[in-house]
Scaffold this motif. Structure first.
Motif, short mmCIF file in Angstrom:
data_model
loop_
_atom_site.label_atom_id
_atom_site.label_comp_id
_atom_site.label_asym_id
_atom_site.label_seq_id
_atom_site.Cartn_x
_atom_site.Cartn_y
_atom_site.Cartn_z
N SER A 209 -65.99 -15.26 -74.45
CA SER A 209 -65.51 -16.48 -75.11
C SER A 209 -64.41 -16.16 -76.11
CB SER A 209 -66.67 -17.20 -75.80
OG SER A 209 -66.22 -18.32 -76.52
N ARG A 210 -64.61 -15.11 -76.91
CA ARG A 210 -63.60 -14.73 -77.90
C ARG A 210 -62.33 -14.21 -77.24
NH1 ARG A 210 -67.96 -12.17 -80.17
NH2 ARG A 210 -67.15 -10.07 -79.72
N LYS A 211 -62.50 -13.36 -76.25
CA LYS A 211 -61.33 -12.73 -75.63
C LYS A 211 -60.47 -13.73 -74.87
CE LYS A 211 -62.58 -7.90 -75.31
NZ LYS A 211 -62.37 -6.69 -74.50
N LEU A 212 -61.10 -14.71 -74.26
CA LEU A 212 -60.36 -15.67 -73.43
C LEU A 212 -60.08 -16.99 -74.14
CD1 LEU A 212 -62.18 -15.21 -69.99
CD2 LEU A 212 -60.12 -14.05 -70.82
N ASN A 213 -60.67 -17.17 -75.33
CA ASN A 213 -60.59 -18.45 -76.04
C ASN A 213 -61.07 -19.59 -75.14
OD1 ASN A 213 -60.09 -20.09 -78.28
ND2 ASN A 213 -58.03 -20.62 -77.56
N ILE A 214 -62.19 -19.32 -74.46
CA ILE A 214 -62.83 -20.29 -73.58
C ILE A 214 -64.29 -20.42 -73.99
CG2 ILE A 214 -63.59 -20.73 -71.20
CD1 ILE A 214 -61.09 -19.34 -70.21
N ASP A 215 -64.77 -21.63 -74.12
CA ASP A 215 -66.15 -21.85 -74.47
C ASP A 215 -67.04 -21.38 -73.32
OD1 ASP A 215 -67.81 -22.64 -76.50
OD2 ASP A 215 -67.92 -24.74 -75.88
N CYS A 216 -68.02 -20.53 -73.61
CA CYS A 216 -68.97 -20.08 -72.60
C CYS A 216 -70.34 -20.69 -72.89
CB CYS A 216 -69.07 -18.56 -72.60
SG CYS A 216 -67.58 -17.73 -71.98
N ILE A 217 -70.93 -21.30 -71.89
CA ILE A 217 -72.23 -21.96 -72.03
C ILE A 217 -73.29 -21.01 -71.49
CG2 ILE A 217 -73.54 -24.05 -71.64
CD1 ILE A 217 -70.81 -24.48 -73.01
N ASN A 218 -74.27 -20.67 -72.32
CA ASN A 218 -75.24 -19.64 -71.97
C ASN A 218 -76.58 -20.27 -71.58
OD1 ASN A 218 -77.34 -17.60 -72.25
ND2 ASN A 218 -75.80 -16.32 -73.21
N PHE A 219 -76.89 -20.22 -70.29
CA PHE A 219 -78.21 -20.61 -69.79
C PHE A 219 -78.93 -19.34 -69.32
CE2 PHE A 219 -75.91 -24.67 -69.23
CZ PHE A 219 -76.76 -25.49 -69.97
N GLY A 220 -79.06 -18.37 -70.23
CA GLY A 220 -79.82 -17.17 -69.95
C GLY A 220 -81.24 -17.36 -70.46
N PHE A 221 -82.22 -17.17 -69.58
CA PHE A 221 -83.63 -17.36 -69.93
C PHE A 221 -84.39 -16.07 -69.63
CE2 PHE A 221 -81.99 -21.54 -68.59
CZ PHE A 221 -82.10 -22.22 -69.80
N SER A 222 -84.74 -15.36 -70.67
CA SER A 222 -85.31 -14.02 -70.55
C SER A 222 -86.54 -14.02 -69.63
CB SER A 222 -85.71 -13.52 -71.93
OG SER A 222 -86.17 -12.20 -71.87
N GLY A 223 -86.45 -13.27 -68.53
CA GLY A 223 -87.54 -13.18 -67.56
C GLY A 223 -87.69 -14.41 -66.69
N ASN A 224 -86.84 -15.40 -66.88
CA ASN A 224 -87.04 -16.70 -66.22
C ASN A 224 -85.77 -17.30 -65.64
OD1 ASN A 224 -90.01 -17.74 -66.77
ND2 ASN A 224 -89.34 -16.60 -68.57
N GLY A 225 -84.77 -16.47 -65.33
CA GLY A 225 -83.58 -16.96 -64.66
C GLY A 225 -83.77 -16.87 -63.15
N ARG A 226 -84.19 -17.99 -62.54
CA ARG A 226 -84.65 -17.91 -61.15
C ARG A 226 -84.01 -18.94 -60.22
NH1 ARG A 226 -91.13 -17.30 -62.65
NH2 ARG A 226 -90.88 -15.45 -63.99
N MET A 227 -82.82 -19.41 -60.53
CA MET A 227 -82.14 -20.39 -59.68
C MET A 227 -83.03 -21.60 -59.40
SD MET A 227 -80.17 -18.04 -56.83
CE MET A 227 -79.47 -16.44 -57.22
N GLU A 228 -83.67 -22.11 -60.45
CA GLU A 228 -84.60 -23.23 -60.29
C GLU A 228 -83.87 -24.57 -60.31
OE1 GLU A 228 -88.77 -21.81 -61.96
OE2 GLU A 228 -87.21 -21.65 -63.47
N GLU A 229 -84.37 -25.49 -59.51
CA GLU A 229 -83.66 -26.75 -59.28
C GLU A 229 -83.39 -27.56 -60.55
OE1 GLU A 229 -81.35 -29.23 -57.16
OE2 GLU A 229 -82.13 -27.25 -56.61
N PRO A 230 -84.33 -27.66 -61.50
CA PRO A 230 -83.99 -28.43 -62.71
C PRO A 230 -82.77 -27.86 -63.45
CG PRO A 230 -86.35 -28.08 -62.59
CD PRO A 230 -85.75 -27.24 -61.51
#
Length: 368
Positions: A209-230
């Motif tokens: 985000s800092r290097k590109l001056n682009i807002d990055c949205i973080n949907f990182g879920f520790s142990g739970n990033g599983r391509m879930e439909e919701p």
């Protein structure tokens, strides 16, 4: 007569206020809340959240699994931005949990990083170190009273119940204009969330985000990033430059085979052309000798590559696959536990991804 007396009173109050500001130290600081800075790293309207610093809307509380909801209360990837001419900068914040972890510094889990805009480059200044749920920390002092732009990155593995910026009582704080350019949406695991950066600014989404001056949205879920439909549905509500899917470390081979294409289909219903990047599972350091783990990772990566090939064969456009080989360098020194990144690993990974984004021609020219 009354007008003259009133004018004298105003002068007296102004002089008294200025004298107090100059003659006091901590009491010289005035704190300002969310009305005086802009919150970045989220595109969900505050009115839809339980707390402004949550990453999911309240309506998702009973839709996603409980661990996902609880992790969404962590403020990972979020930052605030403001202008001030203060000679000192303070942070006052209340944590949700006061969490500690045995492989990650408290400053990364629940601290706050301060950066300033130095002629177009975000430069690190200091980290507000936590000391319990209720925290006050002086980040800078003895600065010249010049108007500057500041950015504070929020805790990666704890929630923020409230946040205030402290400045000199005779200084001002100004809310900047919103960045209207498109964001990059990341969906992934503990590494996406920022484990185990030593401080918030060192998570790769924040570095990018800092290097590109682009807002990055973080949907990182520790142990739970599983391509879930919701979550697939939620991220499809955004209209980003592109999506980065980093879920493989939390998935099994059969899950990859059944969930990768539905994720693309969900996004494609609303965004027929928006690029989607799949990043394969990192090769963990233990793989050098752990044969079982090596087979497990290779099987998952093959499953993802197979799903990617199916998408390409079905003429699905703008879907990309990134091999994670050498993502954190070649010296095997980029992790804290063989899996989760140190600051060194995150810097290398951020640079690795930016290089791939450029090669895929996904970045606007002004960001390069």
């Amino acid at each position: 007569m009354y007008i003259i007396r009133f004018q004298y009173l105003l002068v007296f109050l102004f002089v008294s206020h200025s004298f107090l500001c100059l003659s006091q130290d901590e009491s010289n600081i005035v704190y300002y809340g969310k009305d005086y800075f802009i919150l970045e790293g989220t595109e969900i309207d505050e009115s839809l959240k339980e707390n402004p610093y949550d990453r999911l809307p309240l309506s998702y509380k009973n839709v996603v699994r409980k661990p996902v909801w609880e992790l969404s209360k962590n403020s990972s990837g979020m930052s605030i931005r403001f202008f001030s001419n203060s000679t000192s900068i303070h942070a006052k914040w209340t944590l949700l949990n006061d969490l500690s972890m045995n492989h990650m510094a408290d400053t990364g889990v629940k601290g706050i990083d301060l950066y300033f805009n130095n002629n177009g480059t975000w430069q690190y200044l200091n980290t507000a170190r936590p000391n319990g749920k209720e925290n006050v920390f002086e980040l800078m002092n003895s600065m010249s009273p010049k108007m500057r732009e500041y950015k504070m990155f929020l805790p990666l593995y704890d929630g923020v119940k409230s946040l205030e910026v402290g400045i000199d009582c005779n200084s001002v704080i100004k809310k900047p204009k919103k960045n209207t350019s498109k964001s990059i949406v990341f969906y992934g695991t503990s590494i996406t969330q920022g484990c185990c950066a030593s401080r918030p600014g060192m998570a790769h989404t924040n570095i990018i985000s800092r290097k590109l001056n682009i807002d990055c949205i973080n949907f990182g879920f520790s142990g739970n990033g599983r391509m879930e439909e919701p979550i697939n549905e939620l991220i499809s509500e955004s209209n980003p430059l592109f999506y980065v899917i980093e879920c493989l470390p939390n998935m099994k081979e059969e899950e990859v085979a059944t969930k990768a294409i539905p994720l693309v289909n969900t996004i494609r219903k609303k965004h027929p052309e928006t690029p989607i990047i799949f990043v394969e599972n990192f090769i963990y350091e233990t793989v050098a000798l752990n044969e079982k783990k090596a087979v497990e990772i290779n099987v998952k990566n093959k499953a993802l590559k197979d799903q990617y090939t199916k998408l390409i064969d079905n003429n699905v456009k703008n879907v990309f696959y990134i091999s994670a080989e050498k993502a954190t360098g070649i010296d095997h020194e980029g992790t804290v536990d063989g899996v989760h990144f140190t600051d060194l690993g995150f810097i290398r990974y951020a640079n690795f991804l930016i290089d791939r984004f450029e090669k895929l021609d996904l970045l606007p020219k002004q960001s390069r």
